[in-house]
Design an enzyme around this catalytic site. Structure first.
Site, mmCIF file in Angstrom:
data_model
loop_
_atom_site.group_PDB
_atom_site.id
_atom_site.type_symbol
_atom_site.label_atom_id
_atom_site.label_comp_id
_atom_site.label_asym_id
_atom_site.label_seq_id
_atom_site.Cartn_x
_atom_site.Cartn_y
_atom_site.Cartn_z
ATOM 1 C CG ASP A 1 -1.818 1.211 1.266
ATOM 2 O OD1 ASP A 1 -2.914 1.112 0.689
ATOM 3 O OD2 ASP A 1 -1.439 2.256 1.848
ATOM 4 C CG HIS B 1 -4.830 9.480 0.334
ATOM 5 N ND1 HIS B 1 -3.467 9.505 0.158
ATOM 6 C CD2 HIS B 1 -5.017 8.998 1.592
ATOM 7 C CE1 HIS B 1 -2.872 9.064 1.251
ATOM 8 N NE2 HIS B 1 -3.784 8.756 2.142
ATOM 9 C CE LYS C 1 -3.920 4.732 0.404
ATOM 10 N NZ LYS C 1 -2.492 4.356 0.470
ATOM 11 C CE1 TYR D 1 0.406 7.740 2.685
ATOM 12 C CE2 TYR D 1 0.860 5.514 1.949
ATOM 13 C CZ TYR D 1 0.014 6.425 2.535
ATOM 14 O OH TYR D 1 -1.221 6.018 2.987
#
Length: 329
Positions: free
Chosen positions: A46, A113, A80, A51
């Site tokens: 994931d 997201h 996402k 990130y």
């Protein structure tokens, strides 16, 4: 030994019940951790553009795929649509950038997201108001964004689509305005924040729930401190009932917390870059919790949200922001 436990999504695709979360994992850490994770048997990974590690993940995946150590169809990759691009015209270019960074032709799951949208400057930095709050784009239109998400399935850029951080009402609204039903809602879910009403609703509507921060998230404290947010966060591993049940099964508290989530039909994506813990987090299928133990853990709910976005001050002004934090009225 690859993870062989799956849930079946509403479109027939299968998602491994345990994946590796990668938020707050810098490039050097995530490359090492992913090598360990893939060797240990993780196949569900994931990630997300916010990130900042999709390129690092892409490098590892390319190494494993090129070497023939894993086949693409054995992997389950989730990324996402970020809050900075939560607009219809940005959906396709954003997934294409993620695919380029991940060095993949498609992802298995593409999620919206957050239910809210924020403004950025041309250089990619957030826009802030005079009080230092991030500027929100209140024109967010879930139905319009979703129509573009559906096109990604038709064009083969993703096999499944879903949402993240959506409330029961937001999921219900989407279900009334879609051709392809969301297959997944990724939410914070653990013994202290069980969100039973939301989880039960998603299950009834055949929307699989994925639990992020299933073991809590000590890393959030770092975000809070950087944002000047003072907040004590609980340590789920230190809950007496969890430790007691773990001792009875000769397992770690983390393994008990993960098994409880999986036994309630929810997917878990614990984040770790520690080799021993990565392996332990996958090693949860050789014991079973009794009905009494499940009930004891289910009774621990305190409605404590660890990721309440207080570190992202300003988003509470968005009409689709439904969490409660110290900045909400």
């Amino acid at each position: 030994m690859a993870c062989t436990k799956f849930v079946t999504l509403n479109n027939g695709e299968k998602m491994p019940v345990i994946g590796i979360g990668t938020w707050q994992a810098p490039d050097d850490e995530i490359e090492t951790a992913l090598d360990v994770a893939l060797a240990a048997g993780y196949r569900h990974i994931d990630t997300a553009p916010v990130y900042g590690n999709e390129k690092a993940i892409g490098r590892v995946l390319k190494r494993w795929l090129d070497a023939g150590k894993v086949k693409r169809e054995e992997l389950y990759i989730v990324t996402k649509l970020p809050p900075i691009a939560n607009r219809p015209h940005e959906v396709e270019p954003t997934i294409k950038q993620s695919l380029a960074d991940l060095q993949l032709d498609y992802v298995d799951m593409y999620l919206v997201h957050t239910p809210f949208t924020v403004f950025i400057n041309p250089d990619g930095s957030f826009q802030y108001d005079d009080e230092g709050r991030v500027k929100v784009d209140k024109s967010t239109n879930h139905a319009a964004v979703w129509a573009e998400m559906e096109k990604l399935v038709a064009s083969g850029l993703t096999k499944s689509i879903g949402v993240s951080n959506f409330s029961k009402e937001q999921v219900a609204r989407l279900l009334q305005n879609c051709k392809i039903r969301p297959a997944n809602n990724q939410i914070e879910h653990h013994v202290y924040l069980q969100q039973r009403d939301l989880v039960d609703f998603c299950k009834a509507e055949n929307v699989v729930v994925t639990a992020y921060s299933p073991l809590g998230s000590k890393g959030i404290a770092k975000f809070n401190t950087a944002a000047g947010v003072v907040r004590d966060l609980p340590d789920l591993m230190d809950i007496p009932e969890v430790k007691e049940i773990a001792a009875a099964h000769k397992k770690t508290p983390a393994q008990v917390l993960l098994r409880w989530i999986i036994d309630t039909g929810v997917v878990a994506i614990p984040k770790s870059t520690n080799e021993a813990r990565l392996k332990q987090n996958l090693d949860v299928f050789d014991f079973q919790l009794s009905a009494e133990e499940v009930a004891r853990l289910s009774a621990l709910d305190k409605n404590i949200r660890i990721c309440d976005f207080s570190f992202f001050r300003g988003v509470e002004q968005h009409p689709e922001f439904t969490f409660k934090n110290q900045f909400t009225n």
